[in-house]
Motif scaffolding. Structure first.
Motif, PDB file in Angstrom:
ATOM      1  N   MET A  46      34.774 -19.247  35.856  1.00 60.96           N
ATOM      2  CA  MET A  46      35.660 -19.313  37.022  1.00 60.96           C
ATOM      3  C   MET A  46      37.042 -19.864  36.675  1.00 60.96           C
ATOM      4  SD  MET A  46      32.962 -20.802  39.866  1.00 60.96           S
ATOM      5  CE  MET A  46      34.220 -20.908  41.132  1.00 60.96           C
ATOM      6  N   ASP A  47      37.225 -20.254  35.422  1.00 62.68           N
ATOM      7  CA  ASP A  47      38.450 -20.944  35.013  1.00 62.68           C
ATOM      8  C   ASP A  47      39.457 -19.966  34.407  1.00 62.68           C
ATOM      9  OD1 ASP A  47      40.404 -22.617  34.062  1.00 62.68           O
ATOM     10  OD2 ASP A  47      39.147 -23.637  32.590  1.00 62.68           O
ATOM     11  N   ASN A  48      40.526 -19.691  35.146  1.00 63.25           N
ATOM     12  CA  ASN A  48      41.609 -18.867  34.597  1.00 63.25           C
ATOM     13  C   ASN A  48      42.852 -19.703  34.313  1.00 63.25           C
ATOM     14  OD1 ASN A  48      42.537 -19.372  37.175  1.00 63.25           O
ATOM     15  ND2 ASN A  48      43.020 -17.241  37.671  1.00 63.25           N
ATOM     16  N   LEU A  49      42.713 -21.037  34.419  1.00 64.27           N
ATOM     17  CA  LEU A  49      43.850 -21.934  34.233  1.00 64.27           C
ATOM     18  C   LEU A  49      43.889 -22.559  32.846  1.00 64.27           C
ATOM     19  CD1 LEU A  49      46.281 -23.490  35.468  1.00 64.27           C
ATOM     20  CD2 LEU A  49      44.637 -25.269  36.143  1.00 64.27           C
ATOM     21  N   ILE A  50      42.774 -23.063  32.352  1.00 62.86           N
ATOM     22  CA  ILE A  50      42.760 -23.801  31.082  1.00 62.86           C
ATOM     23  C   ILE A  50      41.900 -23.099  30.028  1.00 62.86           C
ATOM     24  CG2 ILE A  50      42.253 -26.006  29.969  1.00 62.86           C
ATOM     25  CD1 ILE A  50      42.833 -27.364  32.625  1.00 62.86           C
ATOM     26  N   ALA A  51      40.602 -22.964  30.308  1.00 58.80           N
ATOM     27  CA  ALA A  51      39.765 -22.212  29.371  1.00 58.80           C
ATOM     28  C   ALA A  51      40.167 -20.741  29.383  1.00 58.80           C
ATOM     29  CB  ALA A  51      38.290 -22.363  29.730  1.00 58.80           C
ATOM     30  N   MET A  52      40.641 -20.277  30.564  1.00 62.71           N
ATOM     31  CA  MET A  52      41.125 -18.896  30.722  1.00 62.71           C
ATOM     32  C   MET A  52      40.031 -17.893  30.360  1.00 62.71           C
ATOM     33  SD  MET A  52      45.031 -19.341  29.284  1.00 62.71           S
ATOM     34  CE  MET A  52      46.069 -20.705  29.850  1.00 62.71           C
TER      35      MET A  52
END
Length: 367
Positions: free
Chosen positions: A142-148
């Motif tokens: 769900m992480d598109n900000l840090i782990a991307m």
């Protein structure tokens, strides 16, 4: 409410007199993206002489040296920014966000420990000058900000085309002899720069932790593998669309927070910390057009400062213990680099609706 330039100058001057340090303009808001500290390997290979080595912290976790690095990064940030860093941790003033990865979550806690040791009424145990600070994160998918790592179907399609591009085929042709050499000695098939990325990550950790390298590895080979490792990181943001779907999300996020703060439409913490990976920094640096191919070190950090008149300044700390961060000249941002100029200059890599744009797709064209 932001202080006037005159008041800010007076505060800065007063702080410099107290600290006997060179004065630099105090920002209004700070965003710090950093790579986690030194870690143990996440995998081995069949002929690995250390494949049965017992890592006391477990596979893929921070080493003790890595813990010290990030704690020191926190104290260095505290020293560098002086009076801008509040004496007391307060949740509305500070926000920590991390990748799902436990080494990043641990790194966020360690940086928080260096940045905000408890003082006065916040000391809850005199024998332990540490306080818990909440770390926010999303699951990997769900992480598109840090782990991307959020699923983006059209990004995956474009990445596959990049993997089959002339550029990557030329890499594979150039490194064919090296692939054969490494396949023979590692005992596993090495036939891509991605395979070398994984192998180099293991060997680098052996170097850093003073474990002997295999007999078939020397300094020349390690230097070559390091270059290929960086080349592999870069292909994940090879095109402008890929930059938008990866590093562009981070840039859009912090720009929105800065704008909300300036317009006073939302309460935004003055200090925002993001614990990520080497590829997180690569994605953002490439979206900014700051560098093409490079390898961020453990504990390196990319810092965004918001100043009066909506001016943005960007700095890079190449290591956790570097004396001063180096200011970066943003090639696409007209001076003064205000929020508006930033948005205009980097419009092509700033998503307006990430989920929607993951469904839009322009066929990859090679340069």
């Amino acid at each position: 409410m932001m202080k006037s330039p005159k008041m800010r100058f007076l505060l800065c001057s007063f702080f410099c007199l107290l600290k006997f340090t060179q004065c630099s303009e105090i920002p209004n808001q700070l965003h710090v993206l950093f790579r986690h500290g030194e870690k143990t390997p996440t995998s081995t290979f069949p002929n690995d002489p250390h494949k049965n080595h017992r890592w006391e912290t477990g596979m893929g976790y921070l080493t003790n040296a890595g813990k010290k690095q990030i704690y020191s990064l926190g104290t260095n940030l505290k020293t560098h920014y002086g009076s801008f860093i509040p004496k007391y941790y307060w949740p509305t003033e500070v926000n920590f966000t991390s990748s799902y990865s436990e080494r990043c979550l641990m790194s966020a806690e360690l940086l928080g420990a260096g940045l905000f040791p408890p003082q006065d009424v916040q000391i809850w145990n005199a024998d332990l000058l540490w306080q818990p600070i909440p770390i926010h994160y999303l699951p990997r998918n769900m992480d598109n900000l840090i782990a991307m790592k959020s699923n983006c179907t059209q990004y995956d399609k474009e990445f596959l085309e990049v993997q089959n591009s002339t550029k990557v085929r030329n890499y594979n042709k150039e490194y064919q002899e090296l692939y054969s050499y490494l396949t023979e000695h590692t005992g596993q098939i090495i036939n891509s720069i991605g395979d070398i990325d994984t192998l180099y990550g293991i060997l680098e950790i052996y170097q850093l932790t003073n474990l002997s390298l295999p007999y078939w590895v020397n300094d020349t080979l390690m230097a070559q593998l390091s270059v290929i490792y960086a080349q592999n990181l870069a292909i994940y943001s090879e095109t402008e669309y890929m930059m938008k779907m990866k590093g562009g999300v981070f840039l859009k996020t912090i720009l929105d927070l800065m704008e909300s703060s300036v317009n006073q439409t939302k309460i935004v913490p003055k200090i925002n910390v993001y614990a990520g990976h080497d590829i997180t920094i690569v994605h953002v640096m490439r979206a900014l057009k700051l560098i093409d191919v490079f390898k961020p070190e453990f504990g390196s950090s990319l810092i965004f400062e918001l100043h009066d008149d909506s001016v943005i300044k960007v700095f890079y700390w190449s290591t956790w213990n570097e004396k001063e961060p180096i200011e970066q000249k943003l090639p696409n941002c007209k001076e003064p680099c205000t929020i508006e100029n930033f948005k205009n200059g980097y419009d092509s890599v700033l998503p307006s609706n990430w989920a929607q744009e993951c469904q839009l797709y322009a066929t990859y064209k090679e340069n």
